[in-house]
Design a protein around this motif. Structure first.
Motif, PDB file in Angstrom:
ATOM      1  N   ILE A 217       0.794  -1.322   0.019  1.00 43.55           N
ATOM      2  CA  ILE A 217      -0.123  -0.014   0.079  1.00 43.55           C
ATOM      3  C   ILE A 217       0.937   1.324  -0.100  1.00 43.55           C
ATOM      4  O   ILE A 217       1.687   1.424   0.525  1.00 43.55           O
ATOM      5  CB  ILE A 217      -1.030   0.050   1.158  1.00 43.55           C
ATOM      6  CG1 ILE A 217      -2.048   0.981   1.076  1.00 43.55           C
ATOM      7  CG2 ILE A 217      -0.174   0.096   2.581  1.00 43.55           C
ATOM      8  CD1 ILE A 217      -2.989   0.987   2.282  1.00 43.55           C
ATOM      9  N   LEU A 218       0.390   2.250  -0.602  1.00 42.69           N
ATOM     10  CA  LEU A 218       1.126   3.383  -0.777  1.00 42.69           C
ATOM     11  C   LEU A 218       0.161   4.571  -0.966  1.00 42.69           C
ATOM     12  O   LEU A 218      -0.727   4.492  -1.892  1.00 42.69           O
ATOM     13  CB  LEU A 218       1.968   3.406  -2.145  1.00 42.69           C
ATOM     14  CG  LEU A 218       2.836   5.080  -2.451  1.00 42.69           C
ATOM     15  CD1 LEU A 218       3.578   5.384  -1.153  1.00 42.69           C
ATOM     16  CD2 LEU A 218       3.495   5.016  -3.674  1.00 42.69           C
ATOM     17  N   LEU A 219       0.159   5.750   0.195  1.00 39.14           N
ATOM     18  CA  LEU A 219      -0.950   6.504   0.087  1.00 39.14           C
ATOM     19  C   LEU A 219      -0.080   7.793   0.124  1.00 39.14           C
ATOM     20  O   LEU A 219       0.849   7.873   0.935  1.00 39.14           O
ATOM     21  CB  LEU A 219      -1.847   6.505   1.310  1.00 39.14           C
ATOM     22  CG  LEU A 219      -2.416   5.268   1.714  1.00 39.14           C
ATOM     23  CD1 LEU A 219      -3.263   5.046   3.024  1.00 39.14           C
ATOM     24  CD2 LEU A 219      -3.743   4.932   0.200  1.00 39.14           C
ATOM     25  N   SER A 220      -0.442   8.871  -0.469  1.00 38.51           N
ATOM     26  CA  SER A 220       0.027  10.056  -0.590  1.00 38.51           C
ATOM     27  C   SER A 220      -0.765  11.517  -0.775  1.00 38.51           C
ATOM     28  O   SER A 220      -2.022  10.920  -1.582  1.00 38.51           O
ATOM     29  CB  SER A 220       1.080  10.236  -1.892  1.00 38.51           C
ATOM     30  OG  SER A 220       1.933   9.357  -1.949  1.00 38.51           O
ATOM     31  N   ASN A 221      -0.749  12.346   0.051  1.00 34.32           N
ATOM     32  CA  ASN A 221      -1.633  13.609  -0.290  1.00 34.32           C
ATOM     33  C   ASN A 221      -1.119  14.251  -1.251  1.00 34.32           C
ATOM     34  O   ASN A 221      -0.124  14.060  -2.050  1.00 34.32           O
ATOM     35  CB  ASN A 221      -1.553  14.459   1.299  1.00 34.32           C
ATOM     36  CG  ASN A 221      -0.389  15.072   1.348  1.00 34.32           C
ATOM     37  OD1 ASN A 221       0.629  15.001   0.619  1.00 34.32           O
ATOM     38  ND2 ASN A 221      -0.131  15.938   2.456  1.00 34.32           N
ATOM     39  N   ARG A 222      -1.652  15.407  -1.831  1.00 33.00           N
ATOM     40  CA  ARG A 222      -1.600  16.024  -3.130  1.00 33.00           C
ATOM     41  C   ARG A 222       0.113  16.625  -3.029  1.00 33.00           C
ATOM     42  O   ARG A 222       0.570  16.448  -3.832  1.00 33.00           O
ATOM     43  CB  ARG A 222      -2.566  17.193  -3.215  1.00 33.00           C
ATOM     44  CG  ARG A 222      -2.356  18.025  -4.839  1.00 33.00           C
ATOM     45  CD  ARG A 222      -3.538  18.888  -4.826  1.00 33.00           C
ATOM     46  NE  ARG A 222      -4.886  18.257  -4.776  1.00 33.00           N
ATOM     47  CZ  ARG A 222      -4.963  17.606  -5.937  1.00 33.00           C
ATOM     48  NH1 ARG A 222      -4.371  17.483  -7.018  1.00 33.00           N
ATOM     49  NH2 ARG A 222      -6.477  17.222  -6.216  1.00 33.00           N
ATOM     50  N   THR A 223       0.303  17.163  -1.838  1.00 30.29           N
ATOM     51  CA  THR A 223       1.580  17.561  -1.615  1.00 30.29           C
ATOM     52  C   THR A 223       2.683  16.627  -2.024  1.00 30.29           C
ATOM     53  O   THR A 223       3.703  16.878  -2.538  1.00 30.29           O
ATOM     54  CB  THR A 223       1.779  18.290  -0.390  1.00 30.29           C
ATOM     55  OG1 THR A 223       0.815  19.519  -0.167  1.00 30.29           O
ATOM     56  CG2 THR A 223       3.192  19.134  -0.173  1.00 30.29           C
ATOM     57  N   ALA A 224       2.577  15.416  -1.517  1.00 23.87           N
ATOM     58  CA  ALA A 224       3.249  14.350  -1.634  1.00 23.87           C
ATOM     59  C   ALA A 224       3.564  13.881  -3.044  1.00 23.87           C
ATOM     60  O   ALA A 224       4.489  13.498  -3.607  1.00 23.87           O
ATOM     61  CB  ALA A 224       3.041  13.159  -0.569  1.00 23.87           C
TER      62      ALA A 224
END
Length: 553
Positions: A217-224
């Motif tokens: 699993i890989l989760l990122s917010n918009r900045t990331a």
């Protein structure tokens, strides 16, 4: 082996093979059972899944005269339940306690080690046990497989102080193992949910990149998404390699883009190695001074620092490293745009000593510029005094840059020559430059096919490889991948088969990586023959099998 009437009892083939493996491993039938409690994790995924099942098993076997043991994938006992205290005392007197090692290489034929060796359930009656102390027992062993990966997570064993196992052992233990396997799957989903929850609590921050990274699993917010590259995901994972659950680390790092960032890395408890990363971009002039508790420079960072210094000094520079590690590129980095004369000691064999020395003297007569001499480990002794004089006068004549094999492999005369250089730069082998592999691979691919990009799984697989051929080997692998790919992405499936390693391998510690490299090398040397490979490594075949499983070979 004999039955109770004294007549010969035919030996089952699987038992005969197990006894053979036990003898080859050097197991002494009269030996006591070894115990090892080091590094046992009381909160392991296996124990979390098995605990409620074992509680139910304890209720079901009460008063029967049996016990059930649970061993981990290293075949160490990690939990046990007994029908009554009398059975518990009897089993413990035999040396069966938490931490007891039952791999065939330690305890010979038994219902924990043998199922692990053959990958299926096995029943062991009385005299079929290899250790004398276990011959009064009858046991049934059942492997516990992860429902997704199908790898062995542990072994369940049911044991009785009787001459023959009850035929109901098999279905009873199979049901218990199936219950544990089901809970392992549920636990995997629960661990992912813990990582998601941790991400959602902080992902709303606008000026901070937030990433949650787990096995699958890989989760990122918009900045990331805007800030972090595939190479950064691999670098971030390396920050938590030595952290325990709920531990944190705060460091300043250089991202793949060249930007500096302050990173808070948090290992999430119960997330099976998953971690949360908060990445705050920094202006270079505001970058804080590295604190002593922060991460030490990587080998690649030290190399870049040393090369930067080498460009500014006028004294002689010696660059050493393994073949294919990038010694010539490092020398070119030191030279920069300055006029340079390049000589290679390998040419002496083709052009003759006299012509080579003439070219060297001609280059040395220049009052400026750089003279680069490569492969100095191949220089004949008669040339060394000439080169020594050139090195000693480097501050008043042309700057001298030497390249060679690692310092420990140099002949004494060449080692003495290198010691006269004011600055010595070591080019680390590629296997020690995990943090740089993504950047190096991207630069190589840019020269081959600028329109292609590496996926995260491909980068992790490349990071896990041992790279005995260093950068030269990496170029061969990437050339193969570029030719095999079917889209504008190079994925792990495009790599040669032997380089398609797993995420687990990419996270091995340094000692485990070195052990894995040694085993892979021995298997290659022996053409895949495990008997010959184990002999070359000086370990038993059973130990080799166990380490291959543990290291995902």
């Amino acid at each position: 082996m004999f039955d109770s009437s004294g007549d010969h009892d035919p030996v089952r083939p699987e038992i005969a093979l197990s006894w053979k493996r036990s003898r080859l491993s050097g197991v002494d039938p009269s030996a006591a059972i070894a115990v090892d409690t080091a590094d046992q994790d009381a909160e392991s995924r296996l124990l979390r899944a098995a605990s409620p099942v074992l509680d139910e098993v304890a209720r079901q076997i009460a008063g029967t005269g049996f016990c059930v043991l649970l061993a981990d994938r290293e075949c160490r006992v990690v939990a046990s339940v007994y029908s009554d205290s009398r059975v518990e005392r009897t089993i413990e007197r035999l040396g069966v306690v938490n931490g007891s090692r039952f791999g065939e290489e330690h305890a010979g034929t038994n219902a924990l080690g043998t199922p692990l060796e053959v990958g299926r359930s096995v029943v062991i009656h009385g005299d079929e046990h290899f250790l004398d102390s276990l011959k009064g027992l009858s046991c049934y062993g059942q492997p516990i497989l992860h429902p997704v990966t199908r790898r062995v997570e542990g072994i369940l064993d049911m044991t009785g102080v009787v001459s023959q196992a009850n035929p109901l052992f098999a279905p009873f233990l199979a049901r218990a193992a199936a219950d544990i396997e089901k809970r392992l799957l549920e636990g995997s989903k629960a661990s992912e949910q813990r990582l998601v929850d941790a991400f959602q609590r902080v992902s709303h921050q606008r000026n901070i990149a937030v990433a949650a990274i787990g096995d699958d699993i890989l989760l990122s917010n918009r900045t990331a998404l805007d800030l972090l590259d595939t190479a950064d995901h691999v670098s971030l994972r390396s920050l938590i390699a030595d952290l325990n659950p709920d531990q944190s680390r705060l460091v300043t790092v250089e991202l793949a883009s060249g930007a500096l960032a302050r990173v808070q890395a948090d290992r999430i408890s119960g997330a099976d190695g998953g971690a949360l990363f908060l990445v705050e971009p920094l202006q270079r002039e505001r970058a804080p001074i590295r604190r002593t508790h922060e991460r030490a420079p990587s080998p690649g960072e030290r190399l870049r620092r040393d090369l930067m210094r080498a460009r500014t000094v006028s004294a002689a520079v010696a660059i050493s490293g393994e073949a294919g590690s990038g010694r010539t590129s490092a020398a070119a980095d030191v030279v920069g745009t300055v006029d340079a004369s390049w000589l290679d000691a390998t040419r002496i064999a083709f052009d003759g000593r006299e012509k080579w020395v003439t070219d060297l003297v001609r280059a040395a007569r220049k009052r400026s510029g750089v003279v680069v001499i490569e492969q100095i480990q191949l220089l004949p002794d008669s040339v060394v005094p000439i080169l020594t004089e050139l090195v000693d006068s480097s501050t008043v004549g042309p700057k001298v840059v030497l390249t060679s094999s690692p310092a420990g492999e140099l002949p004494s005369a060449i080692a003495a020559l290198v010691s006269r250089c004011a600055l010595r730069v070591v080019v680390p082998p590629l296997r020690e430059r995990d943090a740089d592999i993504a950047e190096l691979a991207r630069a190589m691919m840019e020269s081959m096919a600028p329109e292609l990009r590496l996926t995260a799984s491909a980068v992790e697989a490349l990071t896990a490889a041992s790279w005995p051929g260093n950068l030269a080997e990496l170029r061969v692998v990437l050339t193969h991948a570029v030719n095999e790919r079917s889209s504008n992405r190079v994925d792990v499936s495009d790599l040669p088969e032997e380089y398609r390693t797993t995420t687990k391998v990419s996270r091995l510690a340094g000692r485990e990586k070195a052990e894995r490299q040694a085993i892979v090398g021995a298997l290659k040397d022996c053409g895949g023959n495990k008997v010959h490979a184990s002999a070359q490594l000086g370990i038993s075949r059973s130990t080799l099998y166990a380490r291959m499983r543990a290291l995902d070979i």
